[in-house]
Design an enzyme around this catalytic site. Sequence first.
Site, PDB file in Angstrom:
ATOM      1  CG  HIS A 150      -9.922  -3.997  -4.206  1.00 42.47           C
ATOM      2  ND1 HIS A 150      -8.870  -3.144  -3.966  1.00 42.47           N
ATOM      3  CD2 HIS A 150      -9.391  -5.223  -4.223  1.00 42.47           C
ATOM      4  CE1 HIS A 150      -7.756  -3.826  -3.817  1.00 42.47           C
ATOM      5  NE2 HIS A 150      -8.045  -5.101  -3.987  1.00 42.47           N
ATOM      6  CD  GLU A 164      -8.313   4.705  -3.622  1.00 41.39           C
ATOM      7  OE1 GLU A 164      -9.424   4.438  -4.111  1.00 41.39           O
ATOM      8  OE2 GLU A 164      -7.352   3.911  -3.645  1.00 41.39           O
ATOM      9  CG  HIS A 183      -3.646   4.065  -2.366  1.00 36.66           C
ATOM     10  ND1 HIS A 183      -4.458   3.071  -1.876  1.00 36.66           N
ATOM     11  CD2 HIS A 183      -2.847   4.420  -1.325  1.00 36.66           C
ATOM     12  CE1 HIS A 183      -4.165   2.831  -0.607  1.00 36.66           C
ATOM     13  NE2 HIS A 183      -3.178   3.650  -0.269  1.00 36.66           N
TER      14      HIS A 183
END
Length: 252
Positions: free
Chosen positions: A205, A75, A43
Amino acid sequence: MTHLSVNLNAIAQLRNRRTVPWPSVVGMARIALDAGADGITVHPRPDERHIRRTDVFDLVALLRADYPGREFNIEGFPSPEFLALCEQAQPEQVTLVPDDPSQSTSDHGWDVQGNATLLRETIERLHGSGMRVSLFIDADPEAPLRAAEVGADRVELYTGPYGGALEAGPAAIELSRLKATADAARELGPNALQGRPNLLVNAGHDLTLVNLPPLKRAIPDLAEVSIGHAVTADALIYGMAETVRKYKAACL
């Protein structure tokens, strides 16, 4: 089989505390892939506080040369700079997240209806370059349909509230919400999907070796989990290779 994608942001953040090139993001990716990881997730943020632009292309080179068939997942928020990076890197999957650049980590899913034009245009652009697109969503049974309507190939369930529920009662409530959302995605018919393949479900997550198996039991057809913080923390105890093997077993 639920695929395991290892997120390397925490490895990069540790490296960035110094001006020396270790721990090596590419080196840790190689260990994870050799141990059976199905892919790598990054990310990259605009300030490069963990994953750097150079890391993205170093990982592309590693995967293409030595691990054909393993997937690269990038991401990020669909800014012009992010989309240009994806078009250059050509990952197998792009996961769109609604993060503000100042956020320390992702903490909510898309308001798909409120951002429908942005998401539809972004997904069409990424599809034009042959990339699969997943939308980061909250546990909400209405969200999968909205994601399908803007053209998403997958949704990624934001599992933060579930991962952060450290007591059995609250965790069960959050797990039921995630299950209901996955059920809604599975039940979408051909009209909603406009002739495209089924909307698959990813998750990520704050997933751990403790809470991942119950999630897998609740959503047996979970396509992919992306895990970074817990994998990195457990690697301090078990080493990266053994940690990946433990998470792969949890994915069963």
